[in-house]
Design an enzyme around this catalytic site. Sequence first.
Site, short mmCIF file in Angstrom:
data_model
loop_
_atom_site.label_atom_id
_atom_site.label_comp_id
_atom_site.label_asym_id
_atom_site.label_seq_id
_atom_site.Cartn_x
_atom_site.Cartn_y
_atom_site.Cartn_z
CB SER A 49 -4.07 -69.64 -89.36
OG SER A 49 -4.45 -68.56 -88.54
CG HIS A 94 -2.74 -73.78 -90.98
ND1 HIS A 94 -2.95 -73.04 -92.12
CD2 HIS A 94 -3.75 -73.42 -90.13
CE1 HIS A 94 -4.02 -72.28 -91.97
NE2 HIS A 94 -4.52 -72.50 -90.77
CD GLU A 131 -1.14 -73.63 -95.50
OE1 GLU A 131 -0.81 -72.96 -96.47
OE2 GLU A 131 -1.54 -73.12 -94.44
CG ASN A 155 -4.88 -68.23 -93.83
OD1 ASN A 155 -5.94 -68.42 -94.40
ND2 ASN A 155 -4.61 -68.75 -92.65
#
Length: 725
Positions: free
Chosen positions: A428, A449, A461, A499
């Site tokens: 991540s 991800h 992702e 993130n």
Amino acid sequence: MDSRTKGKTVMEVGSDGVAVITLINPPVNSLSFDVLYNLKSNYEEALSRNDVKAIVITGAKGKFSGGFDISGFGEIQKGTRKEPKVGYISIDILTDLLEAARKPSVAAIDGLALGGGLELSMACHARISTPGAQLGLPELQLGVIPGFGGTQRLPRLVGLTKALEMILTSKPVRAEEGHSLGLIDAVVPSAELLTTARRWALDIVERRKPWISSVLKTDKLPPLGEAREILKFARGQTRKQAPNMKHPLMCLDALETGIVSGPRAGLEKEAEVGSQVISLDTTKGLIHVFFSQRGTVKVPGVTDRGLIPRKIKKVAIIGGGLMGSGIATALILSNYPVILKEVNEKFLEAGIGRVKANLQSRVRKGSMSKEKFEKTMSLLKGSLDYESFRDVDMVIEAVIENISLKQQIFADLEKYCPQHCILASNTSTIDLNKIGERTKSQDRIVGAHFFSPAHVMPLLEIVRTNHTSAQVIVDLLDVGKKIKKTPVVVGNCTGFAVNRMFFPYTQAAMFLVERGADPYLIDSAVSKFGMPMGPFRLCDLVGFGVAIATATQFIENFPERTYKSMIIPLMQEDKRAGEATRKGFYLYDDKRKAKPDPELKKYIEKARSMSGANVDPKLVKLSEKEIIEMTFFPVVNEACRVFAEGIAVKAADLDIAAIFGMGFPPYRGGIMFWADSIGSKYIYSRLDEWSKTYGDFFKPCAFLAERGSKGAPLSAPVEQARSRL
């Protein structure tokens, strides 16, 4: 078909005297303005012809109609198309032409009849369907209302309570249930659909079948007093579940008008409301999301090269923890054979047990049969070594965030996996170039991800390095589609898109708390804004270990703009780790219900003294609007950096990533769309002001400063950026 038109209808008149009008607008025969005007023209011709006794309406290539062409709303919103109000078109064509005609019509439904498609069929005098066809009115989830008579005809066909359920939840029913409800008159095999519909239409002419105008039916409507009570309850539930949206309540107003004042008044009200909702900000946001979600699979330089996805026959997953087991669940649910590798029997058994528990949850809820459960579980095999990896087409590594461990795994994979095998990591935050630096296979290394829980959360992702081949991206986009995820292709950097954008989110909340803001008021304001939960409740949910590991990556990579708070480390010292230990920012009871913890103050005060922060009277009494701005404007700032650096090709991809990865409210259109609705100038001025008072954490990036100084949209394409893609 003229390249400028969007669809058409064709009419054929049989020797039996039945005119069959076919809707043609691939892929789902959506009702564009062109299709509607063609339909009107064909219908008027059929009514004027002496050799036509009755009419059947059907759709081309196994689909009736997926509804009104939503791009029409986009054109109206932008002012690029000037059309009469959609609802009034519906009254003109569906009510005054079709339903009031002196010749009967039958809808022959195959595959699906959704939105305007179902509404068109309800204006016909009977509906014949094939088995399994989907019937529904999903308009509310797009920010609009059923504006082709759906608010009036559906309650009269299936009853008020069921109609409310179908409209407010946007959930379709199958043809078989539709038949039992009275929505469908008969369910027949596909091969018999048109023959049955033609015969039914002629039977209506000969009075062997009833000639029913749906809008005039009243037998399924409850008495007025009871109807008002049902609608009152529905309004209350709607306000609770969608407090920031007006269009569901406006839809209920139209529905009630028809029950109280009659169908014609109801249709007029529906048309009025239908034209009003198009201009709502929430509708603009939801329509933007609709198109943006479909646009994520279009990646310049990748999907426009004519590459065909390779068939992925077998997938291996390394790590059977929460993420690995969730990914395995998502894959076997879509019929991918999976090998799950762990380091020992105990961990392997636990990983397989998690997958089993995920599926058993579906069995308990009734969404999976026991036979399907057994068949799905049979696709999963366990392994303690790499021997069974010799014929896999893709490996997804899902171990803990430890660089050296991941580097060793990828070096091992290169030895055991076939040369065509895709080597993916579910990391991540960690740079993929570092993960693959011990290999010679960097062209097939990619980020896959998933978000926790991986078998539930809709976002995938797909992270591409400078070396990842376009073929690998195309393959992974195909896998994403097959496992029912929304894929977003992004470039390689710390935290990737989601993130990376949202790391300032929690840090901004920590900053405010250390300067006197109430954490529970912050969570409350953020929840009211539309997020699933506030930043502190989220920290408790993911656990403090994950929160610290993630924060460490950003502190190392972006030290100049991270806010370092000691609140979580101090709580960790006292064996608090969030919801798992029943103590974090909140206290949790046996049912995991959260309540504020009075002891939190002591950790805040200690962290404040360690950081040298002082209580700021301005921040103690922040309004909800100010809380949202100080929490989310730093997120917008980081999203601008991600966009400017070319981590994402389109701002709309960041909108989808924020919605499906972090739960940003869809009706706000995504992080960049929302920012543009506020204005770059205002956001820049606020961040600039805060940075002068509170430091570089709030400092606007160069991209935001440039666009903010001109008041230019943040989502406008970045022409000069060298895309990481």
